[in-house]
Motif scaffolding. Structure first.
Motif, mmCIF file in Angstrom:
data_model
loop_
_atom_site.group_PDB
_atom_site.id
_atom_site.type_symbol
_atom_site.label_atom_id
_atom_site.label_comp_id
_atom_site.label_asym_id
_atom_site.label_seq_id
_atom_site.Cartn_x
_atom_site.Cartn_y
_atom_site.Cartn_z
ATOM 1 N N UNK A 56 0.812 -1.224 0.000
ATOM 2 C CA UNK A 56 0.000 0.000 0.000
ATOM 3 C C UNK A 56 0.847 1.277 0.000
ATOM 4 N N UNK A 57 2.143 1.133 -0.225
ATOM 5 C CA UNK A 57 3.058 2.280 -0.333
ATOM 6 C C UNK A 57 2.981 3.172 0.910
ATOM 7 N N UNK A 58 3.103 2.553 2.056
ATOM 8 C CA UNK A 58 3.027 3.268 3.323
ATOM 9 C C UNK A 58 4.407 3.359 3.971
ATOM 10 N N UNK A 59 4.619 4.439 4.694
ATOM 11 C CA UNK A 59 5.826 4.578 5.504
ATOM 12 C C UNK A 59 5.549 4.001 6.898
ATOM 13 N N UNK A 60 6.552 3.997 7.749
ATOM 14 C CA UNK A 60 6.361 3.509 9.117
ATOM 15 C C UNK A 60 6.046 4.651 10.075
ATOM 16 N N UNK A 61 5.568 5.765 9.539
ATOM 17 C CA UNK A 61 5.184 6.919 10.364
ATOM 18 C C UNK A 61 3.672 6.906 10.535
ATOM 19 N N UNK A 62 3.239 6.598 11.725
ATOM 20 C CA UNK A 62 1.810 6.498 12.004
ATOM 21 C C UNK A 62 1.175 7.886 12.024
ATOM 22 N N UNK A 63 -0.038 7.982 11.499
ATOM 23 C CA UNK A 63 -0.733 9.269 11.395
ATOM 24 C C UNK A 63 -1.331 9.623 12.757
ATOM 25 N N UNK A 64 -0.487 10.014 13.663
ATOM 26 C CA UNK A 64 -0.891 10.326 15.036
ATOM 27 C C UNK A 64 0.334 10.736 15.815
ATOM 28 N N UNK A 65 0.651 9.979 16.856
ATOM 29 C CA UNK A 65 1.799 10.323 17.696
ATOM 30 C C UNK A 65 3.115 10.270 16.925
ATOM 31 N N UNK A 66 3.250 9.315 15.998
ATOM 32 C CA UNK A 66 4.496 9.247 15.215
ATOM 33 C C UNK A 66 4.680 10.496 14.372
ATOM 34 N N UNK A 67 3.599 10.935 13.732
ATOM 35 C CA UNK A 67 3.648 12.103 12.858
ATOM 36 C C UNK A 67 3.870 13.387 13.657
ATOM 37 N N UNK A 68 3.261 13.461 14.832
ATOM 38 C CA UNK A 68 3.311 14.680 15.636
ATOM 39 C C UNK A 68 4.467 14.719 16.634
ATOM 40 N N UNK A 69 5.003 13.552 17.010
ATOM 41 C CA UNK A 69 6.017 13.521 18.054
ATOM 42 C C UNK A 69 7.294 12.805 17.608
ATOM 43 N N UNK A 70 7.181 11.518 17.325
ATOM 44 C CA UNK A 70 8.377 10.688 17.138
ATOM 45 C C UNK A 70 9.215 11.117 15.939
ATOM 46 N N UNK A 71 8.581 11.254 14.764
ATOM 47 C CA UNK A 71 9.348 11.625 13.579
ATOM 48 C C UNK A 71 9.928 13.037 13.684
ATOM 49 N N UNK A 72 9.163 14.058 14.105
ATOM 50 C CA UNK A 72 9.783 15.383 14.272
ATOM 51 C C UNK A 72 10.952 15.364 15.245
ATOM 52 N N UNK A 73 10.842 14.577 16.313
ATOM 53 C CA UNK A 73 11.937 14.507 17.276
ATOM 54 C C UNK A 73 13.165 13.850 16.652
ATOM 55 N N UNK A 74 12.946 12.830 15.831
ATOM 56 C CA UNK A 74 14.061 12.162 15.162
ATOM 57 C C UNK A 74 14.844 13.160 14.307
ATOM 58 N N UNK A 75 14.125 13.986 13.556
ATOM 59 C CA UNK A 75 14.784 15.001 12.723
ATOM 60 C C UNK A 75 15.475 16.030 13.606
ATOM 61 N N UNK A 76 14.800 16.447 14.671
ATOM 62 C CA UNK A 76 15.352 17.483 15.550
ATOM 63 C C UNK A 76 16.639 17.014 16.229
ATOM 64 N N UNK A 77 16.664 15.762 16.690
ATOM 65 C CA UNK A 77 17.857 15.249 17.362
ATOM 66 C C UNK A 77 19.054 15.282 16.428
ATOM 67 N N UNK A 78 18.830 14.937 15.166
ATOM 68 C CA UNK A 78 19.922 15.024 14.200
ATOM 69 C C UNK A 78 20.450 16.439 14.076
ATOM 70 N N UNK A 79 19.548 17.410 14.001
ATOM 71 C CA UNK A 79 19.962 18.813 13.914
ATOM 72 C C UNK A 79 20.672 19.249 15.193
ATOM 73 N N UNK A 80 20.156 18.821 16.338
ATOM 74 C CA UNK A 80 20.722 19.219 17.635
ATOM 75 C C UNK A 80 22.137 18.660 17.799
ATOM 76 N N UNK A 81 22.322 17.402 17.416
ATOM 77 C CA UNK A 81 23.641 16.787 17.543
ATOM 78 C C UNK A 81 24.644 17.423 16.591
#
Length: 875
Positions: A34-59
């Motif tokens: 179904x051509x889906x990513x592993x980013x759930x349309x909820x907490x993953x989209x609003x919390x986990x994935x943005x934090x993953x990107x942010x941590x990379x920038x922060x480091x």
């Protein structure tokens, strides 16, 4: 070469990795289909994935010498360590984000998700080696554990829930080592506790409870004995485990201490729920029925942990054979089964809040261990065991079919599971003679259970895959809204946006007004609640959904760009805020918080432009006196005459029942600013008072192009809010006149006390007066804010920075008190004249945490030096 090949075959971890990749490829195949990513349309989209990107920038910033402890990208501004620690800041697997650019972050995120599952299995293998002899059955147990429904359902939703799955088996393995050997130190215990300590105290305290329980169960024989030597050993082992746990906590203190300090000032400590005693002892009958109906076959929307065939038959083997009567897994299974039925235990494992099943990772571990032990025993099932197994199979399949959540695919799945269950019972009896057949069947069961979590309902799956973002959809949704606004880069500014991910500011490096972080500074949430902004604009617990387009709040909070909706939520409209106020606004007078709270939200907005609202420390103010409210604050608001038309709504006494396309049309024929020509002269507010949802669950209600969310009183996330204020920004017209709509979901029943409509005139003169008294040469540095003030009289300087203990203020180099002002922000006192102002931030608990970590490193070095010395002496 031949030697290397043999070694490769015997390497259990390599073999497990190969098998894991096969299983996870099948389990995640719906995402490919179904051509889906592993980013759930909820907490993953609003919390986990943005934090993953942010941590990379922060480091990456840290590599260049910029260690940011406070960041305005978190809500209205917050501490990086305590706000993000619960969400994975400290998770060692997220270090991979530092080498991944944003364009590929979605794929790196998916890789880390799979890596976490793999590490769960590795951790399981380290623990299980003391209980299971055959390597192939240890690997089956590891696959069951890594691919259980708790990991796939909750772990894919909030990936921080996978942390205890990785650390808990290590902690238990360490306890085993300490108890079974004279050595007083265990690497597994130290690593498990340290990794979890770095991931925050939430699961740390949970695992502490469970580890103590495990230790008591393991030593239960000793406790029953009157042998003094055994009792002494029990006490000695407990002391050794405690000291090593204390060492691990010290090593992780630089992250643990700030997370605790942040939690204590977060919105999570603002009061708990009240429960009746009976509700804390037993769940409603439907809870137990739902739990049993999906104990065998997965449906993640009804039950968070499905055991499947192998754990069930393994549990029967462990219980039905005498040689396992005193096994630790058997006793733990009994205890966990009892605790899972008691609501108080679920509440205790969630900080004495609402009942939660987040501790079920411990059950997942125990049942996976039971399955591996049952396979390893190589005993033939007794007639009693077979009868129990087939009876359980029949009951669980019937409960699954008759569950209220019925769909045709269930029949196909049930028939398949009955056949698999019979096949398993035959293969179980032959597993010692035909281990290959049993091994392949076990692999198949792992894959089919996981596949049903994500599979389409057409084949009997949960359909969970459709709750995930499509490949590339996450980046598109964030970019299409955020990148349309030109970054002025002219002083401090915020953006009032809510059309993309609530965590989009972490991704795109701007200052926003939306956020969804559980441990966000409680003063921010308090400000939103006091002004009825959130949940007024579709907010739930700990969710900030923007400033609702309110002109005076946009000005006060330095919002330069505002995004509004048009065309019934389809197309956003961007406007530049011409009445923007910079950071650091000065006032000549203040009012008391108690006086402020007597006002309605519109009056509060007007008051915030004219006065500073003081609360804590006001008695220390020496140069300014308390003022009284100007009547213009109250006269700026007037109630509007209106009439309502009900559409597809049934009135039953004081209740309203919504049918298809139910709506309440509210007509006004004398509001001139309905065309929304900026700057608007006035705003229109609708007040919905005493509004309740009688159905269970939630109801999303549209008010024009805005949303509010109602939750039933018995909902876990019910906030106690029954009064809503919405700034109306969408109008329609018909032959009757101009109106806006309140649209209600079909099939829901509500109570609604009254609807009032108010016109609020914007006090632009007061906003212009504030512009004349602002800090000049404002600079936002790394953990610092500086500026210059030219005060014609004694004043209070307000900074719309959430109030926190980490801030210190210096005026002309001399430290000054920091006051809590405007409900949740901070202010400092300035005397007449010219001044330089400097604000500095240091994370509360960070310094003491670093001191503890330094002491822990020294102790750890001493321990390893002594161990190396003893080994050298032996040789």
């Amino acid at each position: 070469m031949k030697h290397l090949k043999i070694k490769y075959k015997k390497n259990e971890y390599v073999n497990y990795t190969f098998l894991f990749l096969i299983c996870i490829s099948v389990i995640l195949s719906p995402f490919v289909i179904y051509h889906k990513s592993l980013i759930q349309d909820g907490d993953s989209f609003n919390q986990s994935f943005p934090l993953f990107v942010y941590i990379g920038q922060w480091l990456r910033a840290c590599i260049h010498g910029e260690i940011r402890l406070f960041d305005f990208r978190l809500g209205l501004g917050d501490d990086v360590l305590h706000a993000l620690n619960w969400h994975g800041f400290g998770d060692i697997t997220q270090i991979l984000s530092v080498i991944v650019p944003y364009n590929y972050a979605e794929f790196a995120y998916s890789f880390v998700m799979i890596l976490k599952l793999w590490l769960c299995g590795i951790s399981f293998l380290i623990y299980i080696k003391r209980y299971v002899q055959h390597r192939r059955y240890r690997m089956i147990g590891a696959l069951l554990y890594a691919c259980n429904t708790y990991a796939l359902a909750w772990g894919f939703n909030c990936w921080m829930l996978l942390a205890p799955m990785m650390t808990f088996p290590l902690i238990l393995s360490g306890i085993d080592i300490v108890c079974e050997h004279e050595d007083y130190f265990s690497n597994e215990l130290l690593i498990g506790l340290l990794v979890q300590t770095m991931n925050g105290f939430y699961f740390l305290y949970m695992e502490t409870f469970l580890a103590i329980l495990y230790f008591l169960v393991k030593e239960s024989v000793t406790l029953q004995s009157c042998d003094l030597d055994k009792i002494k050993k029990f006490i000695y082992d407990g002391i050794k485990i405690f000291l090593e746990a204390l060492l691990a906590v010290c090593l992780g203190a630089p992250l643990l201490f700030p997370s605790i300090a942040g939690y204590l000032q977060s919105s999570r400590t603002g009061g708990g729920q009240s429960f009746r005693i009976w509700e804390m002892i037993v769940h409603p009958f439907d809870y137990y029925r739902s739990m049993l109906s999906h104990l065998l076959i997965p449906n993640i929307y009804r039950n968070i942990l499905t055991l499947g065939f192998l754990p069930i038959i393994g549990i029967l083997a462990v219980f039905c054979h005498k040689q396992n009567r005193n096994k630790v897994p058997r006793n733990l299974l009994i205890i966990f089964a009892i605790l899972s039925c008691i609501p108080f235990w679920g509440s205790l494992m969630n900080g004495l809040s609402y009942h939660s099943d987040r501790w079920m990772f411990a059950v997942a571990l125990t049942v996976s261990v039971a399955a591996a032990i049952g396979l390893d025993m190589n005993t033939v099932s007794t007639r009693k065991e077979k009868n129990i197994y087939y009876l359980s199979l029949c009951i669980l399949v019937v409960l699954y079919l008759t569950d209220s959540d019925f769909y045709p695919g269930k029949i196909l799945t049930s028939m398949a599971y009955v056949g698999i269950g019979i096949w398993l019972s035959v293969a179980w009896e032959k597993r010692s003679k035909q281990p290959g057949q049993m091994f392949l069947l076990a692999m198949f069961l792992v894959m089919i259970n996981g596949l049903l979590v994500f599979g389409s309902r057409k084949i009997g799956g949960s359909g969970y895959v459709f709750g995930f973002k499509g490949v590339g959809e996450t980046k598109f949704e964030v970019d299409q809204y955020v990148d349309k606004i030109k970054d002025e880069k002219n002083g401090f500014e915020r953006r009032d946006m809510s059309a993309a991910s609530l965590g989009s500011s972490l991704i795109k490096n701007f200052y926003g007004t939306t956020e969804y972080l559980s441990t966000l500074n409680g003063n921010t949430s308090e400000f939103y609640r006091s002004l009825h902004i959130s949940p007024g604009a579709y907010g739930a617990t700990w969710v900030l959904k923007g400033l609702d387009g309110r002109t005076e709040l946009d000005a006060l909070l330095s919002v330069r760009h505002v995004m509004e909706y048009a065309g019934s939520n389809l197309d956003p409209v961007y406007r530049y805020n011409t009445v923007y106020l910079p950071m650091g606004v000065m006032y000549q007078s203040w009012i008391d918080r108690e006086q402020f709270e007597q006002l309605n939200p519109m009056e509060k907005e007007a008051a915030l432009i004219k006065y500073v609202v003081m609360e804590e420390g006001k008695e220390k103010i020496t140069t300014l006196k308390e003022d009284k409210l100007d009547e213009s604050v109250l006269l700026a608001n007037k109630e509007k005459a209106h009439f309502t038309v009900l559409q597809n709504i049934v009135l039953e006494g004081e209740n309203i029942y919504a049918k298809e396309n139910a709506a309440i049309k509210i007509y006004l024929d004398d509001f001139e600013d309905c065309e929304r020509v900026f700057p608007v002269k006035a705003e229109l507010y609708v007040q919905l008072k005493d509004m309740f949802l009688h159905n269970q669950g939630t109801a999303d209600i549209d008010v024009g192009n805005k949303k509010i969310q109602l939750r039933s009183v018995d909902d876990d996330y019910y906030m106690g809010v029954d009064e809503f204020w919405i700034n109306v920004t969408e109008w329609k017209s018909d032959q009757t006149g101009q109106y806006f709509e309140i649209r209600l979901p079909e099939g829901k029943e509500y109570s609604l006390g009254e609807i009032k409509v108010y016109e609020h005139e914007i006090n632009y003169a007061a906003i212009e007066e504030r512009k004349e008294n602002v800090l000049g040469n404002l600079e936002i540095g790394v953990n610092t804010i500086s500026g210059e003030a030219d005060c014609q009289e004694d004043m209070l300087a307000l900074f719309t920075i959430p109030y926190g203990r980490g801030w210190k203020a210096y005026v002309d180099g001399v430290e000054q008190p920091v006051y809590k002002a405007d409900v949740g922000f901070l202010a400092i006192e300035l005397s007449e004249g010219r001044h330089t102002v400097l604000l500095k931030y240091i994370t509360p608990g960070l310094i003491s945490g670093c001191i503890c970590a330094a002491a822990g490193i020294i102790i750890l070095a001493i321990i390893y030096i002594r161990r190396h010395g003893r080994k050298a002496a032996v040789h």
